[in-house]
Enzyme design. Sequence first.
Site, PDB file in Angstrom:
ATOM      1  N   GLY A  14       0.834  -1.201   0.000  1.00 40.63           N
ATOM      2  CA  GLY A  14       0.000   0.000   0.000  1.00 40.63           C
ATOM      3  C   GLY A  14       0.860   1.238   0.000  1.00 40.63           C
ATOM      4  O   GLY A  14       1.968   1.239  -0.527  1.00 40.63           O
ATOM      5  N   CYS A  15       0.369   2.272   0.597  1.00 38.28           N
ATOM      6  CA  CYS A  15       1.060   3.562   0.649  1.00 38.28           C
ATOM      7  C   CYS A  15       2.440   3.419   1.288  1.00 38.28           C
ATOM      8  O   CYS A  15       2.565   2.897   2.388  1.00 38.28           O
ATOM      9  CB  CYS A  15       0.206   4.536   1.451  1.00 38.28           C
ATOM     10  SG  CYS A  15       1.057   6.054   1.902  1.00 38.28           S
ATOM     11  N   PHE A  16       3.468   3.904   0.609  1.00 37.59           N
ATOM     12  CA  PHE A  16       4.810   3.757   1.177  1.00 37.59           C
ATOM     13  C   PHE A  16       5.056   4.664   2.371  1.00 37.59           C
ATOM     14  O   PHE A  16       5.978   4.439   3.134  1.00 37.59           O
ATOM     15  CB  PHE A  16       5.922   3.854   0.139  1.00 37.59           C
ATOM     16  CG  PHE A  16       5.960   5.079  -0.750  1.00 37.59           C
ATOM     17  CD1 PHE A  16       5.524   6.326  -0.352  1.00 37.59           C
ATOM     18  CD2 PHE A  16       6.485   4.953  -2.026  1.00 37.59           C
ATOM     19  CE1 PHE A  16       5.596   7.427  -1.187  1.00 37.59           C
ATOM     20  CE2 PHE A  16       6.568   6.045  -2.880  1.00 37.59           C
ATOM     21  CZ  PHE A  16       6.122   7.290  -2.455  1.00 37.59           C
TER      22      PHE A  16
END
Length: 180
Positions: A14-16
Site C-alpha cells: 500500500g502507501c509507502f
Amino acid sequence: MDTNNTEVSIFAGGCFWCTEAVFLELKGVSEVVPGYIGGAIENPTYEAICTGNTGHAEAIKITYDNREMSFGELLEVFFATHDPTTLNRQGNDIGTQYRSEVFYLNDFQKEMTEGYIKLLNDENVFGNPVVTQVSPAPHFYPAENYHNNYYNQNKTQGYCSYVITPKIDKLKKYFQEKLK
C-alpha cells in the site's frame, strides 16, 4: 554497521508512507527508502505512478542487520500491518500502485515468502486468501526526497493521523520486543 550482516528486502504494502513509518521503528533496520518498483517506465515520478498506469507499486527498500532482525520477522510485521487479502487496495488507497507484493532478491526470500503465505492461507489467518504477489525484484527507483520519513515529519497531517498512526499503535501493541 558490519556490512557482512547487512541485508536488503523490498516490500509493497500500500502507501509507502505507511510501510516506511512501520519499518523505521524496528530494531536492526538502518534505512528504509520509499520508491517505485515493478512498472514499465524508467525513472517514474510520484505523479505518474499515482495514475495507476505505469505498473509500478509504491514500495520500500529496507536495509537491516540480520543479527537483530531476520527476514522472517520482517515478513511477520509486513503481513500484520497491512491487509494482504485485498487486491490492488489498502483501505481507501485503490489502484495497482497499492498492491501487496514481496519483491525477492534471492531464492531464500522467495521460498520464505511463499512458505509464509501458504501458512497464512492454511491457517486461514485473515478469513480470506492472501493475494500478495511474490516476484523477482526488478529495478527499484527511489521516490522523491520529500517522501523520506514522511510520517515522522507530518504526524498531524490528516492522512498520517487517521491512517498511519493506528498502524504504528498496532505495531507497538503486538511487536514491542522488535522495536528500537
